[in-house]
Design a protein around this motif. Structure first.
Motif, PDB file in Angstrom:
ATOM      1  N   ASP A  77      -4.323  59.786  40.726  1.00 52.07           N
ATOM      2  CA  ASP A  77      -5.550  60.583  40.728  1.00 52.07           C
ATOM      3  C   ASP A  77      -6.139  60.666  39.322  1.00 52.07           C
ATOM      4  OD1 ASP A  77      -7.582  62.399  41.392  1.00 52.07           O
ATOM      5  OD2 ASP A  77      -6.269  64.125  41.068  1.00 52.07           O
ATOM      6  N   VAL A  78      -7.430  60.361  39.189  1.00 49.25           N
ATOM      7  CA  VAL A  78      -8.103  60.465  37.887  1.00 49.25           C
ATOM      8  C   VAL A  78      -9.224  61.507  37.920  1.00 49.25           C
ATOM      9  CG1 VAL A  78      -7.567  58.105  37.174  1.00 49.25           C
ATOM     10  CG2 VAL A  78      -9.681  58.564  38.457  1.00 49.25           C
ATOM     11  N   SER A  79      -9.245  62.361  38.965  1.00 52.60           N
ATOM     12  CA  SER A  79     -10.353  63.311  39.085  1.00 52.60           C
ATOM     13  C   SER A  79     -10.391  64.305  37.929  1.00 52.60           C
ATOM     14  CB  SER A  79     -10.281  64.048  40.423  1.00 52.60           C
ATOM     15  OG  SER A  79      -9.059  64.739  40.555  1.00 52.60           O
ATOM     16  N   LEU A  80      -9.220  64.729  37.430  1.00 54.54           N
ATOM     17  CA  LEU A  80      -9.205  65.657  36.297  1.00 54.54           C
ATOM     18  C   LEU A  80      -9.791  64.995  35.060  1.00 54.54           C
ATOM     19  CD1 LEU A  80      -8.444  68.337  35.038  1.00 54.54           C
ATOM     20  CD2 LEU A  80      -6.145  67.443  34.614  1.00 54.54           C
ATOM     21  N   ILE A  81      -9.451  63.735  34.820  1.00 52.80           N
ATOM     22  CA  ILE A  81      -9.991  62.999  33.684  1.00 52.80           C
ATOM     23  C   ILE A  81     -11.505  62.927  33.776  1.00 52.80           C
ATOM     24  CG2 ILE A  81     -10.144  60.723  32.600  1.00 52.80           C
ATOM     25  CD1 ILE A  81      -7.237  60.259  33.455  1.00 52.80           C
ATOM     26  N   VAL A  82     -12.001  62.523  34.940  1.00 50.17           N
ATOM     27  CA  VAL A  82     -13.440  62.291  35.104  1.00 50.17           C
ATOM     28  C   VAL A  82     -14.216  63.597  35.005  1.00 50.17           C
ATOM     29  CG1 VAL A  82     -15.218  61.464  36.699  1.00 50.17           C
ATOM     30  CG2 VAL A  82     -13.092  60.174  36.422  1.00 50.17           C
ATOM     31  N   ARG A  83     -13.694  64.660  35.604  1.00 53.18           N
ATOM     32  CA  ARG A  83     -14.448  65.912  35.530  1.00 53.18           C
ATOM     33  C   ARG A  83     -14.466  66.458  34.111  1.00 53.18           C
ATOM     34  NH1 ARG A  83     -10.509  69.896  39.109  1.00 53.18           N
ATOM     35  NH2 ARG A  83      -9.124  70.598  37.434  1.00 53.18           N
ATOM     36  N   ASN A  84     -13.424  66.222  33.332  1.00 55.71           N
ATOM     37  CA  ASN A  84     -13.448  66.633  31.924  1.00 55.71           C
ATOM     38  C   ASN A  84     -14.523  65.886  31.156  1.00 55.71           C
ATOM     39  OD1 ASN A  84     -11.468  68.643  31.741  1.00 55.71           O
ATOM     40  ND2 ASN A  84      -9.809  67.156  31.634  1.00 55.71           N
ATOM     41  N   ILE A  85     -14.636  64.589  31.400  1.00 54.98           N
ATOM     42  CA  ILE A  85     -15.656  63.790  30.724  1.00 54.98           C
ATOM     43  C   ILE A  85     -17.054  64.239  31.145  1.00 54.98           C
ATOM     44  CG2 ILE A  85     -16.633  61.469  30.480  1.00 54.98           C
ATOM     45  CD1 ILE A  85     -13.781  60.375  30.850  1.00 54.98           C
ATOM     46  N   ARG A  86     -17.255  64.361  32.448  1.00 54.97           N
ATOM     47  CA  ARG A  86     -18.585  64.673  32.960  1.00 54.97           C
ATOM     48  C   ARG A  86     -19.018  66.095  32.647  1.00 54.97           C
ATOM     49  NH1 ARG A  86     -19.215  63.620  39.062  1.00 54.97           N
ATOM     50  NH2 ARG A  86     -21.070  64.833  38.562  1.00 54.97           N
ATOM     51  N   SER A  87     -18.071  66.998  32.395  1.00 57.03           N
ATOM     52  CA  SER A  87     -18.437  68.398  32.162  1.00 57.03           C
ATOM     53  C   SER A  87     -19.159  68.603  30.840  1.00 57.03           C
ATOM     54  CB  SER A  87     -17.185  69.287  32.207  1.00 57.03           C
ATOM     55  OG  SER A  87     -16.337  69.046  31.092  1.00 57.03           O
ATOM     56  N   ILE A  88     -18.972  67.688  29.891  1.00 57.22           N
ATOM     57  CA  ILE A  88     -19.679  67.780  28.604  1.00 57.22           C
ATOM     58  C   ILE A  88     -20.905  66.895  28.670  1.00 57.22           C
ATOM     59  CG2 ILE A  88     -19.500  67.564  26.107  1.00 57.22           C
ATOM     60  CD1 ILE A  88     -17.588  69.613  27.341  1.00 57.22           C
ATOM     61  N   LYS A  89     -22.064  67.512  28.713  1.00 53.21           N
ATOM     62  CA  LYS A  89     -23.319  66.768  28.865  1.00 53.21           C
ATOM     63  C   LYS A  89     -23.849  66.294  27.513  1.00 53.21           C
ATOM     64  CE  LYS A  89     -23.250  68.001  33.226  1.00 53.21           C
ATOM     65  NZ  LYS A  89     -22.000  68.449  33.885  1.00 53.21           N
ATOM     66  N   SER A  90     -24.452  65.124  27.537  1.00 53.67           N
ATOM     67  CA  SER A  90     -25.128  64.617  26.338  1.00 53.67           C
ATOM     68  C   SER A  90     -26.454  65.336  26.167  1.00 53.67           C
ATOM     69  CB  SER A  90     -25.371  63.117  26.482  1.00 53.67           C
ATOM     70  OG  SER A  90     -26.345  62.865  27.487  1.00 53.67           O
ATOM     71  N   ALA A  91     -27.073  65.141  25.012  1.00 53.70           N
ATOM     72  CA  ALA A  91     -28.385  65.756  24.765  1.00 53.70           C
ATOM     73  C   ALA A  91     -29.402  65.275  25.788  1.00 53.70           C
ATOM     74  CB  ALA A  91     -28.849  65.420  23.346  1.00 53.70           C
ATOM     75  N   ALA A  92     -29.345  63.998  26.159  1.00 49.25           N
ATOM     76  CA  ALA A  92     -30.292  63.452  27.135  1.00 49.25           C
ATOM     77  C   ALA A  92     -30.068  64.080  28.511  1.00 49.25           C
ATOM     78  CB  ALA A  92     -30.157  61.938  27.211  1.00 49.25           C
ATOM     79  N   GLU A  93     -28.816  64.272  28.891  1.00 45.34           N
ATOM     80  CA  GLU A  93     -28.538  64.909  30.177  1.00 45.34           C
ATOM     81  C   GLU A  93     -29.053  66.344  30.187  1.00 45.34           C
ATOM     82  OE1 GLU A  93     -24.588  63.451  32.274  1.00 45.34           O
ATOM     83  OE2 GLU A  93     -24.184  63.868  30.154  1.00 45.34           O
ATOM     84  N   ILE A  94     -28.817  67.064  29.106  1.00 43.94           N
ATOM     85  CA  ILE A  94     -29.244  68.463  29.042  1.00 43.94           C
ATOM     86  C   ILE A  94     -30.750  68.580  29.183  1.00 43.94           C
ATOM     87  CG2 ILE A  94     -29.400  70.492  27.534  1.00 43.94           C
ATOM     88  CD1 ILE A  94     -26.629  69.720  26.452  1.00 43.94           C
ATOM     89  N   GLU A  95     -31.491  67.658  28.581  1.00 38.12           N
ATOM     90  CA  GLU A  95     -32.946  67.737  28.675  1.00 38.12           C
ATOM     91  C   GLU A  95     -33.434  67.490  30.097  1.00 38.12           C
ATOM     92  OE1 GLU A  95     -34.970  69.033  26.368  1.00 38.12           O
ATOM     93  OE2 GLU A  95     -32.974  69.418  25.545  1.00 38.12           O
ATOM     94  N   LYS A  96     -32.769  66.636  30.839  1.00 37.07           N
ATOM     95  CA  LYS A  96     -33.140  66.417  32.243  1.00 37.07           C
ATOM     96  C   LYS A  96     -32.877  67.675  33.065  1.00 37.07           C
ATOM     97  CE  LYS A  96     -31.921  61.489  31.930  1.00 37.07           C
ATOM     98  NZ  LYS A  96     -33.259  60.898  31.926  1.00 37.07           N
ATOM     99  N   ILE A  97     -31.713  68.301  32.826  1.00 44.78           N
ATOM    100  CA  ILE A  97     -31.392  69.530  33.543  1.00 44.78           C
ATOM    101  C   ILE A  97     -32.361  70.642  33.150  1.00 44.78           C
ATOM    102  CG2 ILE A  97     -29.624  71.277  33.951  1.00 44.78           C
ATOM    103  CD1 ILE A  97     -27.544  69.040  33.290  1.00 44.78           C
ATOM    104  N   ARG A  98     -32.675  70.711  31.856  1.00 43.66           N
ATOM    105  CA  ARG A  98     -33.616  71.736  31.382  1.00 43.66           C
ATOM    106  C   ARG A  98     -34.965  71.599  32.088  1.00 43.66           C
ATOM    107  NH1 ARG A  98     -33.263  74.290  26.564  1.00 43.66           N
ATOM    108  NH2 ARG A  98     -32.050  72.587  25.652  1.00 43.66           N
ATOM    109  N   PHE A  99     -35.446  70.357  32.217  1.00 45.24           N
ATOM    110  CA  PHE A  99     -36.736  70.165  32.882  1.00 45.24           C
ATOM    111  C   PHE A  99     -36.654  70.579  34.347  1.00 45.24           C
ATOM    112  CE2 PHE A  99     -39.803  67.507  35.256  1.00 45.24           C
ATOM    113  CZ  PHE A  99     -40.975  67.974  34.672  1.00 45.24           C
TER     114      PHE A  99
END
Length: 393
Positions: A154-176
């Motif tokens: 199982d690699v779900s813990l690894i992947v969710r740790n990576i995905r939980s930290i958003k990049s600046a570009a991701e944050i701007e999409k969510i902000r919009f």
């Protein structure tokens, strides 16, 4: 009501961002001696490949992405999707003529995984909580049989740790997406009327969010009742909004594959004093969450700060099970704000703060906001809810 136009961020990502995401995963794979990982679900597939298509709505064809321990991911996909990878950073695209139920990509996927796994013979897949495999159970069994000399981990813990930290570009999409939603709530405040139905209210807001720039609004629910509501996951319905009612709308707009998720409450005519008190309590509870959400704090501490306010206000309970969660490519992501939660907050995390309380039998009040964890605390991704419940006359 604001009339300023909303400016959407650029769509897509630079290829360097996919390289960084893949490199992070490969470092974890190296540490745990995993030769290759494969993904079957849209968020993970898109996160590491950049392949974004509405074709995922069809259940007919499976799609696979293989991430080897070194090098770029490999797409193993139906022939119909090959051309779409010209817009991504993926070079190696392998295909089969799907649909082919007797062997819908399993032989090709097994061969690709075996080719990438010749050292430790350890393969990774999303097998943990809040995950699923988007393939028939019989196909997964067949894949395991073909790879019987390999261990599946199982690699779900690894992947969710990576995905939980958003990049600046991701944050701007969510902000919009959040700003569009907040503007939709504000629009609705000025266009609601006694006599409308829940469905009419939701449709008006839905259309406004699309007009403002949302790509879609696949999640838009509501509930209403005299002085409160007792179910927040089923509506909207054709129930007419009357004097004394409270309406909640909880919605998630999507922009370029990233979600918002928050709610607002509206009163109609005269609402009872205990309803007003409950609104003020959940607002104050959210304020407590905002004050404590910072790097180094835990999801349990955030929950406790919010619950302490609700408990002092006389809450009878909270049967939702959590008071907020992660947010991003999915409407709800890991982690959850739960009692004794031990997930440490880190800069770049996006969370919802969602206190809710039962304040009388069959009556509850829920409030939700979206925040980003910063280096020193947190920031709202949209305008704060109204401190007093808006009353629609």
């Amino acid at each position: 009501m604001s009339t300023l136009p909303l400016v959407s961020p650029a769509r897509g990502f630079e290829f360097a961002e996919f390289e960084q995401r893949t490199s992070q995963l490969q470092q974890y794979m190296h540490d745990q001696k995993i030769d290759a990982v494969f993904f079957t679900t849209e968020p993970e597939f898109r996160y590491f490949s950049g392949f974004k298509s509405q074709f995922w709505e069809s259940p007919t064809r499976p799609w696979f992405l293989v991430v080897p321990s070194v090098g770029k991911p490999i797409a193993v996909v139906p022939e119909i999707g090959v051309a779409g990878f010209e817009q991504t950073w993926i070079d190696d695209v392998r295909s089969w003529p799907s649909p082919r139920p007797e062997d819908d990509g399993i032989t090709l996927l097994a061969a690709t995984l075996a080719e990438a796994s010749t050292r430790s013979r350890r393969l990774g897949a999303m097998l943990g909580p809040e995950t699923h495999l988007r393939m028939p159970a019989a196909n997964f069994t067949a894949l395991q049989h073909r790879l019987s000399q390999h261990d599946m981990v199982d690699v779900s813990l690894i992947v969710r740790n990576i995905r939980s930290i958003k990049s600046a570009a991701e944050i701007e999409k969510i902000r919009f997406a959040c700003q569009v939603t907040a503007a939709g709530f504000d629009y609705l405040r000025h266009h609601l009327a006694i006599g409308m139905t829940e469905r009419e209210a939701c449709k008006a807001m839905h259309l406004e969010m699309l007009r403002l720039g949302a790509d879609a609004c696949p999640y838009l629910i509501s509930a209403s009742g005299q002085g409160g509501y007792d179910n927040i996951i089923m509506g909207p319905t054709d129930r007419v909004l009357n004097e004394g009612d409270v309406l909640i709308i909880d919605t998630g707009a999507n922009f370029d594959g990233y979600f918002s998720d928050f709610d607002r409450n509206y009163g109609f005519g005269h609402v009872t004093p205990d309803t007003v008190d409950a609104y003020e309590a959940v607002y104050a509870s959210t304020e407590a969450g905002l004050n404590i959400a910072a790097p180094g704090r835990t999801t349990g501490e955030v929950w406790q700060a919010m619950w302490s306010v609700l408990e002092e206000a006389g809450a009878l309970g909270n049967d939702v099970g959590r008071m907020g969660h992660g947010l991003g490519m999915q409407l709800t992501e890991w982690p959850s704000n739960v009692p004794n939660g031990d997930v440490e907050l880190k800069p770049g995390m996006i969370l919802t703060l969602e206190p809710g309380m039962a304040f009388a039998p069959h009556r509850m009040m829920v409030h939700e906001e979206n925040i980003a964890i910063t280096e020193s605390g947190c920031e709202m991704l949209h305008d704060r809810a109204w401190q007093q419940m808006p009353i629609i006359q």
